[in-house]
Structure formats: structure tokens, C-alpha cells
Design a protein around this motif. Sequence first.
Motif, PDB file in Angstrom:
ATOM      1  N   GLY A  46       0.791  -1.226   0.000  1.00 34.47           N
ATOM      2  CA  GLY A  46       0.000   0.000   0.000  1.00 34.47           C
ATOM      3  C   GLY A  46       0.822   1.274   0.000  1.00 34.47           C
ATOM      4  O   GLY A  46       0.274   2.363  -0.006  1.00 34.47           O
ATOM      5  N   VAL A  47       2.153   1.169   0.010  1.00 35.19           N
ATOM      6  CA  VAL A  47       3.052   2.321  -0.012  1.00 35.19           C
ATOM      7  C   VAL A  47       3.879   2.251  -1.296  1.00 35.19           C
ATOM      8  O   VAL A  47       4.481   1.213  -1.588  1.00 35.19           O
ATOM      9  N   LYS A  48       3.903   3.338  -2.047  1.00 34.14           N
ATOM     10  CA  LYS A  48       4.649   3.332  -3.307  1.00 34.14           C
ATOM     11  C   LYS A  48       6.153   3.348  -3.064  1.00 34.14           C
ATOM     12  O   LYS A  48       6.649   4.040  -2.194  1.00 34.14           O
ATOM     13  N   ASP A  49       6.832   2.539  -3.872  1.00 37.32           N
ATOM     14  CA  ASP A  49       8.287   2.447  -3.832  1.00 37.32           C
ATOM     15  C   ASP A  49       8.841   3.259  -4.999  1.00 37.32           C
ATOM     16  O   ASP A  49       8.175   3.415  -6.026  1.00 37.32           O
ATOM     17  N   LEU A  50      10.064   3.772  -4.852  1.00 38.94           N
ATOM     18  CA  LEU A  50      10.704   4.561  -5.901  1.00 38.94           C
ATOM     19  C   LEU A  50      11.654   3.663  -6.681  1.00 38.94           C
ATOM     20  O   LEU A  50      12.517   3.014  -6.101  1.00 38.94           O
ATOM     21  N   LEU A  51      11.476   3.628  -8.003  1.00 39.59           N
ATOM     22  CA  LEU A  51      12.377   2.896  -8.890  1.00 39.59           C
ATOM     23  C   LEU A  51      13.097   3.934  -9.730  1.00 39.59           C
ATOM     24  O   LEU A  51      12.459   4.830 -10.301  1.00 39.59           O
ATOM     25  N   VAL A  52      14.408   3.847  -9.768  1.00 38.12           N
ATOM     26  CA  VAL A  52      15.201   4.803 -10.540  1.00 38.12           C
ATOM     27  C   VAL A  52      16.116   4.017 -11.462  1.00 38.12           C
ATOM     28  O   VAL A  52      16.947   3.233 -11.005  1.00 38.12           O
ATOM     29  N   GLY A  53      15.955   4.211 -12.764  1.00 38.52           N
ATOM     30  CA  GLY A  53      16.776   3.535 -13.749  1.00 38.52           C
ATOM     31  C   GLY A  53      18.020   4.342 -14.061  1.00 38.52           C
ATOM     32  O   GLY A  53      18.269   5.392 -13.479  1.00 38.52           O
ATOM     33  N   GLN A  54      18.809   3.833 -15.001  1.00 37.38           N
ATOM     34  CA  GLN A  54      20.007   4.498 -15.503  1.00 37.38           C
ATOM     35  C   GLN A  54      21.156   4.416 -14.515  1.00 37.38           C
ATOM     36  O   GLN A  54      21.711   5.398 -14.093  1.00 37.38           O
ATOM     37  N   PHE A  55      21.488   3.217 -14.131  1.00 35.91           N
ATOM     38  CA  PHE A  55      22.688   2.984 -13.352  1.00 35.91           C
ATOM     39  C   PHE A  55      23.586   2.059 -14.162  1.00 35.91           C
ATOM     40  O   PHE A  55      23.127   1.368 -15.068  1.00 35.91           O
ATOM     41  N   MET A  56      24.866   2.028 -13.852  1.00 32.46           N
ATOM     42  CA  MET A  56      25.864   1.263 -14.594  1.00 32.46           C
ATOM     43  C   MET A  56      25.353  -0.140 -14.926  1.00 32.46           C
ATOM     44  O   MET A  56      24.732  -0.786 -14.085  1.00 32.46           O
ATOM     45  N   GLU A  57      25.601  -0.570 -16.136  1.00 34.67           N
ATOM     46  CA  GLU A  57      25.215  -1.886 -16.643  1.00 34.67           C
ATOM     47  C   GLU A  57      23.706  -2.071 -16.708  1.00 34.67           C
ATOM     48  O   GLU A  57      23.196  -3.190 -16.657  1.00 34.67           O
ATOM     49  N   GLY A  58      22.943  -0.977 -16.812  1.00 37.36           N
ATOM     50  CA  GLY A  58      21.501  -1.061 -16.979  1.00 37.36           C
ATOM     51  C   GLY A  58      20.729  -1.440 -15.736  1.00 37.36           C
ATOM     52  O   GLY A  58      19.600  -1.898 -15.812  1.00 37.36           O
ATOM     53  N   LYS A  59      21.309  -1.236 -14.558  1.00 33.17           N
ATOM     54  CA  LYS A  59      20.632  -1.579 -13.306  1.00 33.17           C
ATOM     55  C   LYS A  59      19.522  -0.570 -12.986  1.00 33.17           C
ATOM     56  O   LYS A  59      19.602   0.599 -13.336  1.00 33.17           O
ATOM     57  N   VAL A  60      18.503  -1.060 -12.290  1.00 30.21           N
ATOM     58  CA  VAL A  60      17.421  -0.230 -11.768  1.00 30.21           C
ATOM     59  C   VAL A  60      17.490  -0.346 -10.255  1.00 30.21           C
ATOM     60  O   VAL A  60      17.527  -1.455  -9.717  1.00 30.21           O
ATOM     61  N   MET A  61      17.524   0.782  -9.570  1.00 30.25           N
ATOM     62  CA  MET A  61      17.571   0.768  -8.104  1.00 30.25           C
ATOM     63  C   MET A  61      16.157   0.922  -7.551  1.00 30.25           C
ATOM     64  O   MET A  61      15.345   1.673  -8.098  1.00 30.25           O
ATOM     65  N   VAL A  62      15.877   0.214  -6.455  1.00 29.45           N
ATOM     66  CA  VAL A  62      14.583   0.278  -5.781  1.00 29.45           C
ATOM     67  C   VAL A  62      14.793   0.861  -4.391  1.00 29.45           C
ATOM     68  O   VAL A  62      15.651   0.406  -3.639  1.00 29.45           O
ATOM     69  N   TYR A  63      13.993   1.874  -4.074  1.00 33.84           N
ATOM     70  CA  TYR A  63      14.008   2.507  -2.751  1.00 33.84           C
ATOM     71  C   TYR A  63      12.625   2.246  -2.155  1.00 33.84           C
ATOM     72  O   TYR A  63      11.634   2.853  -2.566  1.00 33.84           O
ATOM     73  N   LYS A  64      12.538   1.308  -1.216  1.00 34.30           N
ATOM     74  CA  LYS A  64      11.259   0.922  -0.634  1.00 34.30           C
ATOM     75  C   LYS A  64      10.613   2.107   0.077  1.00 34.30           C
ATOM     76  O   LYS A  64      11.240   2.774   0.882  1.00 34.30           O
ATOM     77  N   GLY A  65       9.354   2.361  -0.262  1.00 31.40           N
ATOM     78  CA  GLY A  65       8.617   3.456   0.355  1.00 31.40           C
ATOM     79  C   GLY A  65       8.329   3.198   1.813  1.00 31.40           C
ATOM     80  O   GLY A  65       7.952   2.092   2.198  1.00 31.40           O
ATOM     81  N   LYS A  66       8.535   4.245   2.630  1.00 30.64           N
ATOM     82  CA  LYS A  66       8.277   4.139   4.068  1.00 30.64           C
ATOM     83  C   LYS A  66       7.114   5.037   4.476  1.00 30.64           C
ATOM     84  O   LYS A  66       6.821   5.172   5.645  1.00 30.64           O
ATOM     85  N   GLY A  67       6.477   5.692   3.476  1.00 35.72           N
ATOM     86  CA  GLY A  67       5.375   6.609   3.758  1.00 35.72           C
ATOM     87  C   GLY A  67       5.888   8.027   3.959  1.00 35.72           C
ATOM     88  O   GLY A  67       7.070   8.247   4.239  1.00 35.72           O
ATOM     89  N   GLU A  68       4.993   8.979   3.778  1.00 39.35           N
ATOM     90  CA  GLU A  68       5.290  10.399   3.976  1.00 39.35           C
ATOM     91  C   GLU A  68       6.503  10.878   3.174  1.00 39.35           C
ATOM     92  O   GLU A  68       7.291  11.693   3.640  1.00 39.35           O
ATOM     93  N   GLY A  69       6.686  10.348   1.948  1.00 38.63           N
ATOM     94  CA  GLY A  69       7.777  10.792   1.087  1.00 38.63           C
ATOM     95  C   GLY A  69       9.152  10.318   1.509  1.00 38.63           C
ATOM     96  O   GLY A  69      10.154  10.843   1.057  1.00 38.63           O
TER      97      GLY A  69
END
Length: 97
Positions: free
Chosen positions: A53-76
Motif C-alpha cells: 500500500g506504499v509506493k516504492d521509488l524505482l530509478v533507472g540508468q545505473f551502470m550496466e543497466g541496473k534499476v535501483m529500488v528505494y522501498k517506500g516508508k510513507g510520507e515521502g
Amino acid sequence: MKKFPYVVAALVPLSSGAVDFEKPYQLKGGEAVIELESPGYAAPALYDLDGDGVKDLLVGQFMEGKVMVYKGKGEGKFAEGKPLEAGGEVVKIPGVW
């Protein structure tokens, strides 16, 4: 490798009906500012990956085509980033430097 801080600005509705930008701020993953690798072309998206129920942040464009995930903790707020995995392996987007 040069890194760039990831900065966001949010649109805010004004009483006149127009919109304006809030003051930009740097997003953090855990206690650290989220940084992108050079050349700094990000591809961010918000999505609830784990169905909590909390949105996670996915950010692409890291070395070798990696996508990083930052698990949402609420309130931004977001947890420290980890590479996106599928089937127990780090996802790599082909054709990315």
C-alpha cells in the motif's frame, strides 16, 4: 565516476487555480541523498512493488543497466536503495551503457 544528486520539485495548486513549484529538495534513500551515476539521465517511477500500500521509488540508468529500488516508508520517505531483482538475480536492461 561522477555522481549527481537526484532532486525533485512538486507542483502545488494555488488558490487562484494556477499551479506553482515547491522549493526543490533532494530525495534520500535511508540517510543518504539518492545519487545518479554519470551522465545523470534518470528514469524514476513510483509503484507499489511489494503490495504493502506504499509506493516504492524505482530509478533507472545505473551502470550496466541496473534499476535501483528505494522501498517506500510513507510520507515521502524511502529506505536505502537496492538493485531490482527478479528470480534472485539483479535485473539489467540490455543496451544501456
